[in-house]
Structures are given as structure tokens and as C-alpha cells.
Design an enzyme around this catalytic site. Structure first.
Site, mmCIF file in Angstrom:
data_model
loop_
_atom_site.group_PDB
_atom_site.id
_atom_site.type_symbol
_atom_site.label_atom_id
_atom_site.label_comp_id
_atom_site.label_asym_id
_atom_site.label_seq_id
_atom_site.Cartn_x
_atom_site.Cartn_y
_atom_site.Cartn_z
ATOM 1 C CB ALA A 117 -0.786 -0.067 1.219
ATOM 2 N NE ARG A 136 -7.379 -16.544 3.490
ATOM 3 C CZ ARG A 136 -6.427 -15.837 3.331
ATOM 4 N NH1 ARG A 136 -6.378 -14.987 3.961
ATOM 5 N NH2 ARG A 136 -5.877 -16.059 2.122
HETATM 6 C C1 LIG Z 1 2.225 -15.037 5.576
HETATM 7 C C2 LIG Z 1 1.127 -14.170 4.767
HETATM 8 C C3 LIG Z 1 0.902 -14.445 3.427
HETATM 9 C C4 LIG Z 1 0.078 -13.663 2.886
HETATM 10 N N1 LIG Z 1 -0.309 -13.948 1.520
HETATM 11 C C5 LIG Z 1 -1.217 -13.114 1.048
HETATM 12 C C6 LIG Z 1 -1.876 -13.454 -0.441
HETATM 13 O O1 LIG Z 1 -1.279 -14.433 -1.082
HETATM 14 N N2 LIG Z 1 -2.787 -12.934 -0.813
HETATM 15 C C7 LIG Z 1 -3.270 -11.631 -0.329
HETATM 16 O O2 LIG Z 1 -4.021 -10.829 -0.980
HETATM 17 N N3 LIG Z 1 -2.758 -11.224 1.022
HETATM 18 C C8 LIG Z 1 -1.783 -11.837 1.491
HETATM 19 N N4 LIG Z 1 -1.584 -11.796 2.936
HETATM 20 C C9 LIG Z 1 -1.848 -10.519 3.407
HETATM 21 C C10 LIG Z 1 -1.147 -9.338 2.913
HETATM 22 O O3 LIG Z 1 0.325 -9.782 2.626
HETATM 23 C C11 LIG Z 1 -1.195 -7.930 3.623
HETATM 24 O O4 LIG Z 1 -2.296 -7.783 4.104
HETATM 25 C C12 LIG Z 1 -0.674 -6.826 2.971
HETATM 26 O O5 LIG Z 1 0.651 -7.254 2.392
HETATM 27 C C13 LIG Z 1 -0.587 -5.735 4.172
HETATM 28 O O6 LIG Z 1 0.152 -4.504 3.129
HETATM 29 P P1 LIG Z 1 0.255 -3.098 3.826
HETATM 30 O O7 LIG Z 1 1.162 -2.446 2.686
HETATM 31 O O8 LIG Z 1 -1.018 -2.709 4.225
HETATM 32 O O9 LIG Z 1 1.241 -3.261 5.106
HETATM 33 P P2 LIG Z 1 2.562 -4.196 5.169
HETATM 34 O O10 LIG Z 1 3.371 -4.794 4.205
HETATM 35 O O11 LIG Z 1 2.346 -4.505 6.648
HETATM 36 O O12 LIG Z 1 3.603 -2.980 5.504
HETATM 37 C C14 LIG Z 1 3.381 -1.918 6.718
HETATM 38 C C15 LIG Z 1 4.754 -0.800 6.452
HETATM 39 O O13 LIG Z 1 4.569 0.140 7.432
HETATM 40 C C16 LIG Z 1 5.659 0.288 7.969
HETATM 41 N N5 LIG Z 1 5.700 0.729 9.284
HETATM 42 C C17 LIG Z 1 4.656 0.172 10.340
HETATM 43 N N6 LIG Z 1 4.756 0.844 11.445
HETATM 44 C C18 LIG Z 1 5.287 2.008 11.069
HETATM 45 C C19 LIG Z 1 5.662 3.234 12.080
HETATM 46 N N7 LIG Z 1 5.029 3.197 13.020
HETATM 47 N N8 LIG Z 1 6.388 3.921 11.504
HETATM 48 C C20 LIG Z 1 7.017 3.729 10.054
HETATM 49 N N9 LIG Z 1 6.758 2.784 9.463
HETATM 50 C C21 LIG Z 1 6.031 1.840 10.020
HETATM 51 C C22 LIG Z 1 6.439 -0.866 7.828
HETATM 52 O O14 LIG Z 1 7.911 -0.636 8.271
HETATM 53 C C23 LIG Z 1 6.104 -1.618 6.434
HETATM 54 O O15 LIG Z 1 7.096 -0.636 5.727
HETATM 55 C C24 LIG Z 1 -0.358 -12.593 3.498
HETATM 56 C C25 LIG Z 1 -0.082 -12.254 4.760
HETATM 57 C C26 LIG Z 1 0.922 -13.063 5.459
HETATM 58 C C27 LIG Z 1 0.977 -12.738 6.866
#
Ligand SMILES: Cc1cc2nc3c(=O)[nH]c(=O)nc-3n(C[C@H](O)[C@H](O)[C@H](O)COP(=O)(O)OP(=O)(O)OC[C@H]3O[C@@H](n4cnc5c(N)ncnc54)[C@H](O)[C@@H]3O)c2cc1C
Length: 646
Positions: free
Chosen positions: A45, A338
Site C-alpha cells: 500500500a 477462511r
Molecule cells: C504469510 C502471509 C501471507 C499472505 N499472503 C497473502 C496473499 O497471498 N494474498 C493476499 O492478498 N494477501 C496475503 N497476505 C496479507 C497481505 O500480505 C497483507 O495484508 C498486506 O501485504 C499488507 O500490506 P500493507 O502495505 O497494508 O502493510 P505492510 O506490508 O504490513 O507494510 C507496513 C509498512 O509500514 C511500516 N510501518 C509500520 N509501522 C510503522 C511506524 N510506526 N512507522 C514507520 N513505518 C511503519 C513497515 O515498516 C512497513 O513498511 C498474507 C499475509 C501473510 C502474513
């Protein structure tokens, strides 16, 4: 009374997003250069948003706690990403993806958001292919698809079992281009500590430089939270160790609503817990349910013999195996959503049919697929997942069935946002897993990557302009302003308070204590009594933390224990909010299963008359109970009904 305004555009469902884009305010290129946007997070994201906003011409400041954006938790995503391309010609459409997602979320998601998600899903695939993401292809060269739970079509695009990694590399290359152009200023190893609000609008953040431990101030005309989910509240989860809910709580304490905190997803196919000293659980991707068949022995004696190590699963003949998902849900079989698959596994284990040393495991068996397709095909599809299982469990899944059990995996709740992804604080946006928006009470597999990238590449770049168009006369503000100083002072005091405790408990031991309470009383099944017990237990954990935690070292230095402690202090608050929300929601829906509210055959029983709303919790001050606001959920294009996967 405060009214919730979700800003859903007028018009028929299928035209809302087009209508919005046709009438939204824009910012001209010269003004874009004068506007700063803070994006916290570099997962799918955050990275996609930061790259896209910079490409548009905004000045972006991007933060993450890892040493590289590529180490965000998103890299762990295995199975795939959904899109309504209908390449297999099996009857998919934007409407069907929308409908499956609404139904999968047990009619607790906002219709307009979900339709937009389905609508932009196809563009995500095009965007990623253009970036060079190596999606799996069929023999003829076309992109391949597989199926995920809650769907009867194949709409999941994948790159072996490493889809998140490949998508993140795509987003990272787009981000790197902007970093090298100077339009994104990247701050790695920085952790957001608070959001700065000036005259009701988000205007910056306080961040801690994790290398030096010093607090720093950053201004932005808008702030975007892309910090992921709070599943680690449970201590053991499939999330990355660094995943946390602190930024979400900082926003909550500054006035942003926390929506549906009790909606947490428990994934059915994880490697079972194997000991007391474990700090992490490993997911076996849902994609494995395409070819793997889930079963337990039909006879209790067989299950007991297996648990005692006297019998092996391959010795149990076919007609003495209970393929309980295929038996209970013939229409969807092993590909039920799920929440349904997790509950069914728990039910079998609770009834005494569980396997493995603890009895808390069921089998995921590939023998039929290997006979049908050949080992090489199975290896090509899932090779890295099989290897991972082998390395952790020391059993060869080509020879003997995998053992799996449900585990905490994803949080559907999060910061409340309107249709524009703006929180209840003006100028503060939230995207990806950090917001609550699109999955209702249960997220379908392969939809988190879709949502994160939809928000970052295709939604926020439009909607944030609608806000920033009115900010073009706002000059860059000095970080010497009182509001910045006050926010930094409050963070400093919190840090000093934690450092000064000098008690006897490690952060992890208190986190684990919290996790056990959460899993036992706010986990896969909940009741009024269990939730009350959880609230009592969490109060004790909170007391223990604030009187007995021990942090070695200094605050103005690299201090990993302090980092963890600050996050655990917030997990405790989140746990309390989750229990409170689960207690108030006197119905079962999706992943929120209250044992008092179930159908005759053990399915979740919703109460649409009384609970068809988004629960928005509002902070009322330290030590005070938060208040509850409700955003009603109105369905115009789907008919709410009891979910049926039979
Ligand atoms: C093992 C596993 C497998 C998965 N497989 C799938 C799949 O096949 N398909 C699917 O659709 N979903 C899947 N998911 C879910 C999906 O991966 C996550 O929901 C998604 O990647 C979240 O993306 P995001 O960008 O919102 O957050 P994240 O990828 O969690 O990124 C968070 C970011 O915020 C930063 N951050 C956090 N707190 C702070 C702070 N206080 N200050 C500064 N930076 C901060 C971190 O450093 C990181 O850069 C899976 C999840 C897991 C655990």
C-alpha cells in the site's frame, strides 16, 4: 451527535467511481510541487502510493521501520492477488468479484468501496505486468489463474508462492525511480511516534530515528498511514515480527475512529504451534487448498493412535478418512472461506479427531493431486511452500500429508476511512491493511494485495487531490510550531516513563501473556463470559506492563527492547478495544464468532436488524471508555442473506 459521513458518491453502484473521478477537484502541476505528502509505510500500500503520488508531481516523504522498503511485511504474501479479468472464461465479472467479496465479508463491508475495488482490480494486473512482475503463465503464454476460498471461479494471479515479494519488487522499482528523481525522500529505520494535528488537520508526524533513538519532526500537507495490520496483538501470528498497530493507535488517540477492531482473521492453513518458546507462526498458503484435500480420521481410535505415534496417516485407508469440508460444503469443498474452514477444523479437533502430538492439527493431503497431475506439476505450483514446510516440520509433504491448524493472520478492522480513504481527521488518510475499508467481517484470500495496491495505485492518487486542491494556499509550516513541540514532548514523556519502570519482566514475556489471553478468550470463538474475562485479564497485563517491564540500555540509542515495548503498550490497548468491540457485537459474523449466536449446524448467525453497521470507536481520554458511533451499512445492489457455501 457526531454523524458519520462516508462520502459515498451519488448514482448507480457501477458509476459511482467514474462519477467521482469526473467531478473531483484536481491540483495543477505547479501546485503539486509545492505540496508535501507524508506516507508512512513501504508495504504494497505505502510503496505504491508513494511512487504514484510522486509520479503525479507531489513531494513525498516516505517512512518505514525496516532498513529497506523491500522488507515490509507484504513481502511474505504467498498465494496471489485477485482480479476480475475472467481469463479462464469461467464466468467471472466485476460484479461477481464484488458480490463474492461482500458475501465473503458476511455483509459487513461498505458496498460502494467493494465495488470500486473489484472495478480497479484489472488495472492492477496490467500495471504490475507493465512493471515486469513475473506472474505465472500457462503453456501458451497467457497469465495463469488459480482459485482461492469463497469463489467458484479462478481469478487469482500468482507468482509461485512468492506473489507478495514479486509485487513488492514491482512497487519498489517504481518507488526507486522516484527516489532517484528526488521526488520521494525515503526515511528507512524511522518509526512514526505520533501524528501532529494543527487546527483540526493532520500536518505532520513525530518519528523516532531507530539508529540514534532521537525524535524528529516532519511536516506534510497531508499524512497517509500505510502501516499494516495489528494481528501481532495475539503475540503468535503469521505476521512479520515488526508488524504493529502503534500508528493506528496514535491516530486513534488524536481523534481518528477505530473501526470494527474485533474483526480479526484466523487462517485455516498454518503450521501448528509446536512448543512453548515459539515467537512466530508460519502460513501454508491458501493456494494449497486448490489441490490439497483436508481430512481427519473418521474413527477416534485412529486419531488417538496417530497422536500416540502408533499409526501414520498414510496407513489410514481412503474410506476411513473424513474429508469434512467436502462433506459439509459440497459446493465449495476445500475452498470455503477462511472463517468457515477454520471453525470446521476447530470443531473436529475439539470433538477429539485432531492429529499431531497435541491433537490440534488436521491433514492437508496432496496424494490425490500427485497421482492425478504428477509430482512435477505439484512441485511447479507449490514447490517453495513444500520446501518451507519440510524445513520447519522435517516431514516430506510429497510423501505424507501436511499438518495444519488455524492461526491469527490478518485484521479486517482498522482506522475508519470514508470513500476517499480519509480518516475522521481531515488530511489524515489510511490505506492497505491499516484501514478497515473493504473486507467486512472476513477477508477472502488474495484480496489484501488487491486492496493495498488498489488504494495505493488507483484510489488515493485521485482522492487525495480532492483534499489537497483546497490546500494550495497553505505554506509549508515550521516544525517549530507549538503543536509539533507538544506532540514531541508527549512522546518523550511516554518513552521516559517506560524507561524508568526498571521492573523484572521482559517485554516479550508480557506480550506473550497478552497473546494467550487474546487467543483463549478473543480468538476463534468468543462469548460474553470469555470477553469479560479477557477484559479483566488485559487490565492486569496493562498493570504489569506499566509497573514491571524492564528496558535495558538508553532511549537515545539503538534500543530494540524499547521499540518492542512501545508497540506492546499499544497492543495492550488494541486488545482491550478488540474485546470491548466483540462484547458489544451480540451476533456472529465472519471471523467474529460468538458461541451464543450460531445456527443449528454451527454457522455464524448474524443479526442484521441490530448490527448492520460499522462500529466506529472514538477515543475519550486516557483511562476512559471509548464511545461508539455507528455507520449504517446500506445494501442497494445485493440482498443480505445467510451465507451458504453448501
Ligand atoms: C504469510 C502471509 C501471507 C499472505 N499472503 C497473502 C496473499 O497471498 N494474498 C493476499 O492478498 N494477501 C496475503 N497476505 C496479507 C497481505 O500480505 C497483507 O495484508 C498486506 O501485504 C499488507 O500490506 P500493507 O502495505 O497494508 O502493510 P505492510 O506490508 O504490513 O507494510 C507496513 C509498512 O509500514 C511500516 N510501518 C509500520 N509501522 C510503522 C511506524 N510506526 N512507522 C514507520 N513505518 C511503519 C513497515 O515498516 C512497513 O513498511 C498474507 C499475509 C501473510 C502474513
Amino acid at each position: 451527535m457526531t454523524q458519520i459521513n462516508s462520502k459515498i458518491p451519488q448514482g448507480p453502484l457501477a458509476q459511482k467511481w467514474s462519477n467521482y473521478k469526473a467531478s473531483q477537484k484536481l491540483v495543477n502541476p505547479a501546485n503539486k510541487r509545492r505540496l508535501d505528502i507524508i506516507v508512512v509505510g513501504t508495504g504494497l500500500a505505502g510503496a505504491s502510493a508513494a511512487a504514484s503520488l510522486a509520479e503525479l508531481g507531489f513531494n513525498v516523504l516516505n517512512f518505514c521501520i525496516q532498513d529497506s522498503p523491500r522488507r515490509a511485511h507484504s513481502i511474505a504474501a504467498q498465494g496471489g492477488i485477485n482480479a476480475a479479468k475472467n481469463y479462464p472464461n469461467d464466468g467471472d465479472s466485476v460484479f461477481r468479484l464484488f458480490y463474492d467479496t461482500i458475501k465473503g465479508g458476511d455483509y459487513r463491508a461498505r458496498e460502494a468501496n467493494v465495488y470500486r475495488l473489484a472495478e480497479v482490480s484489472n488495472s492492477i494486473i496490467d500495471q504490475c505486468v507493465a512493471q515486469g512482475v513475473p506472474f505465472a503463465r500457462e503453456y501458451g503464454g497467457l497469465l495463469d489463474n488459480r482459485s482461492f476460498g469463497g469463489a467458484q471461479v479462478s481469478r487469482t494471479f500468482y507468482a509461485k508462492g512468492q506473489t507478495g515479494q514479486q509485487l513488492l519488487l514491482g512497487a519498489y522499482s517504481a518507488l526507486s525511480r522516484q527516489i532517484s528523481k528526488g521526488s520521494v525522500k525515503l526515511h528507512t529505520r524511522y518509526e512514526m511516534m505520533d501524528v501532529v494535528v494543527i487546527d483540526g488537520k493532520a500536518r505532520g508526524i513525530i518519528a523516532r530515528n531507530l539508529r540514534t533513538g532521537r525524535l524528529e519532526r516532519f511536516f506534510g500537507h497531508a499524512v497517509v498511514i500505510a502501516t499494516g495490520g495489528y494481528g501481532n496483538t495475539f503475540f503468535l501470528s503469521t505476521n512479520a515480527m515488526g508488524s504493529n498497530g502503534s500508528a493506528v493507535m496514535q491516530c486513534f488517540r488524536k481523534g481518528a475512529y477505530f473501526a470494527n477492531p474485533c474483526y480479526a482473521q484466523i487462517h485455516p492453513t498454518c503450521i501448528p504451534v509446536h512448543g512453548e518458546f515459539q515467537s512466530k507462526l508460519t502460513l501454508m498458503s491458501e493456494s494449497l487448498r486448490n489441490d490439497g484435500r483436508i481430512w481427519v480420521p473418521k474413527k477416534k481410535e485412529d486419531a488417538e493412535a496417530i497422536r500416540a505415534g502408533k499409526l501414520k496417516p498414510i496407513q489410514i485407508p481412503e474410506d476411513e478418512r473424513d474429508y469434512y469440508l467436502e462433506r459439509r460444503y459440497p459446493a465449495f469443498g476445500n475452498l470455503v472461506p477462511r472463517d468457515v474452514a477454520s471453525r470446521a477444523a476447530k470443531e473436529r479437533c475439539d470433538a477429539g479427531f485432531g492429529v499431531g502430538a497435541t491433537g490440534l492439527a488436521v491433514y492437508l493431503d496432496f496424494s490425490e493431486a500427485i497421482n492425478r497431475l504428477g509430482r512435477d506439476v505439484v512441485e511447479a505450483r507449490y514447490g517453495n511452500l513444500f520446501q518451507m514446510y519440510y524445513k520447519i516440520v522435517d516431514e516430506d509433504p510429497y510423501e505424507t500429508p501436511m499438518m495444519i491448524y488455524p492461526a491469527i493472520h490478518y485484521t479486517m478492522g482498522g482506522i475508519w476511512v470514508d470513500y476517499e480513504c480519509m480518516t475522521s481527521i481531515e488530511g489524515l488518510f489510511a490505506i492497505g491493511e491499516a484501514n478497515f475499508s473493504d473486507h467486512g467481517a472476513n477477508r477472502l484470500g488474495a484480496s489484501a494485495l488487491m486492496q493495498g495496491l488498489a488504494d495505493g495505485y488507483f484510489v488515493l492518487p485521485y482522492t487525495i487531490q480532492n483534499y489537497l486542491a483546497d490546500e494550495i494556499r497553505t505554506p509549508r509550516m515550521s516544525t517549530e510550531l507549538t503543536e509539533f513541540a507538544q506532540a514531541e514532548g508527549a512522546v518523550q514523556s511516554r518513552i521516559q516513563k517506560i524507561m524508568a519502570i526498571k521492573g523484572n519482566r521482559s517485554v516479550d514475556s508480557i506480550h506473550k501473556q497478552l497473546g494467550l489471553i487474546m487467543w483463549e478468550f478473543v480468538g476463534m470463538s468468543r462469548s460474553k463470559e470469555s470477553l469479560q474475562e479477557a477484559l479483566d485479564g488485559i487490565i492486569q497485563v496493562k498493570h504489569e506492563f506499566w509497573t514491571n517491564v524492564f528496558i535495558p540500555g538508553e532511549s537515545e540509542d539503538l534500543n530494540v527492547e524499547l521499540e518492542k515495548a512501545l508497540r506492546v503498550a499499544d497492543f495492550i490497548e488494541i486488545g482491550e478495544l478488540m474485546a470491548r468491540d466483540a462484547l458489544h457485537r451480540e451476533e456472529s459474523c465472519g471471523g467474529h464468532f460468538r458461541i451464543e449466536y450460531q445456527t443449528g449446524d454451527g454457522e455464524a448467525l448474524r443479526d442484521d436488524d441490530n448490527f448492520s453497521y460499522v462500529a466506529c470507536w472514538k477515543y475519550e481520554g486516557d483511562g476512559k471508555e471509548p464511545s461508539l458511533l455507528k455507520e449504517p451499512l446500506v445494501y442497494e445492489s445485493v440482498h443480505m442473506q445467510q451465507r451458504n457455501y453448501k
